[in-house]
Design a protein around this motif. Structure first.
Motif, PDB file in Angstrom:
ATOM      1  N   UNK A 224      42.293  57.886  27.676  1.00 43.49           N
ATOM      2  CA  UNK A 224      41.752  58.664  26.555  1.00 43.49           C
ATOM      3  C   UNK A 224      41.283  57.765  25.423  1.00 43.49           C
ATOM      4  N   UNK A 225      41.935  56.613  25.267  1.00 39.55           N
ATOM      5  CA  UNK A 225      41.527  55.694  24.205  1.00 39.55           C
ATOM      6  C   UNK A 225      40.176  55.059  24.533  1.00 39.55           C
ATOM      7  N   UNK A 226      39.918  54.849  25.835  1.00 37.65           N
ATOM      8  CA  UNK A 226      38.654  54.256  26.252  1.00 37.65           C
ATOM      9  C   UNK A 226      37.536  55.281  26.151  1.00 37.65           C
TER      10      UNK A 226
ATOM     11  N   UNK B 176      40.557  48.463  22.078  1.00 37.58           N
ATOM     12  CA  UNK B 176      41.670  47.714  21.492  1.00 37.58           C
ATOM     13  C   UNK B 176      42.976  48.471  21.599  1.00 37.58           C
ATOM     14  N   UNK B 177      42.949  49.760  21.263  1.00 38.00           N
ATOM     15  CA  UNK B 177      44.172  50.554  21.355  1.00 38.00           C
ATOM     16  C   UNK B 177      44.560  50.772  22.812  1.00 38.00           C
ATOM     17  N   UNK B 178      43.575  50.937  23.692  1.00 35.55           N
ATOM     18  CA  UNK B 178      43.872  51.075  25.119  1.00 35.55           C
ATOM     19  C   UNK B 178      44.611  49.835  25.622  1.00 35.55           C
ATOM     20  N   UNK B 179      44.114  48.668  25.248  1.00 38.61           N
ATOM     21  CA  UNK B 179      44.763  47.414  25.633  1.00 38.61           C
ATOM     22  C   UNK B 179      46.160  47.317  25.013  1.00 38.61           C
ATOM     23  N   UNK B 180      46.261  47.682  23.741  1.00 39.51           N
ATOM     24  CA  UNK B 180      47.548  47.620  23.046  1.00 39.51           C
ATOM     25  C   UNK B 180      48.594  48.509  23.737  1.00 39.51           C
ATOM     26  N   UNK B 181      48.246  49.755  24.021  1.00 44.09           N
ATOM     27  CA  UNK B 181      49.239  50.657  24.620  1.00 44.09           C
ATOM     28  C   UNK B 181      49.549  50.282  26.065  1.00 44.09           C
TER      29      UNK B 181
END
Length: 157
Positions: free
Chosen positions: A124-126, A133-138
């Protein structure tokens, strides 16, 4: 000041809200792990007391990182118990016994729940939110929980 990082204001708000839910889960799990550390009883007291301390210290770092990620996106992190309880998908601990096996099973279930929740939301972040960035972070956050869950699982017979 508004964050101008290539993601629309509406999408940033949605990402921040999603991360606020993650933050709430982390805080509730941290609190439950602290409770296990404080209240553990039994012949394995000392080892489990130290083990739970290691885990809550890891969770404390995660909490700070998630809150700072929300701030990087230009939003304020929730910071009250009321907000955390409204946002979390975890339940509070209502255990009556303070044995290590019970605490470990409860904490393991919460870690696994967080892992599943993160895994279900990574994409969903992508798309549609366009926040790689948030996708990678989570994804990294999920891996931390997988390690912590493994450590808990290793204590079960």
């Amino acid at each position: 000041m508004e964050a101008k990082i290539g993601i629309s204001k509406d999408r940033l708000a949605e990402v921040a809200h999603s991360l606020s839910r993650v933050l709430a889960d982390e805080f509730v799990l941290y609190t439950k792990t602290r409770k296990a550390h404080w209240n553990i009883e039994g012949p394995d007291f000392y080892n489990k007391h130290k083990f739970f301390e290691e885990q809550y210290n890891q969770l404390e770092e995660i909490i700070d990182e998630v809150a700072e990620r929300i701030r990087k996106l230009g939003h304020y992190a929730p910071a009250s118990l009321k907000q955390f309880l409204e946002l979390t998908h975890l339940s509070e601990d209502d255990r009556e016994q303070n044995d290590s096996q019970g605490y470990i099973k409860m904490l393991l279930a919460d870690h696994e729940s967080i892992i599943i929740h993160i895994r279900e939301n990574i994409n969903n972040y992508v798309a549609p939110l366009k926040d790689l960035g948030t996708s990678d972070y989570v994804t990294g956050l999920m891996e931390k929980h997988e390690t912590m869950a493994w450590m808990l699982r290793a204590h079960l017979s």
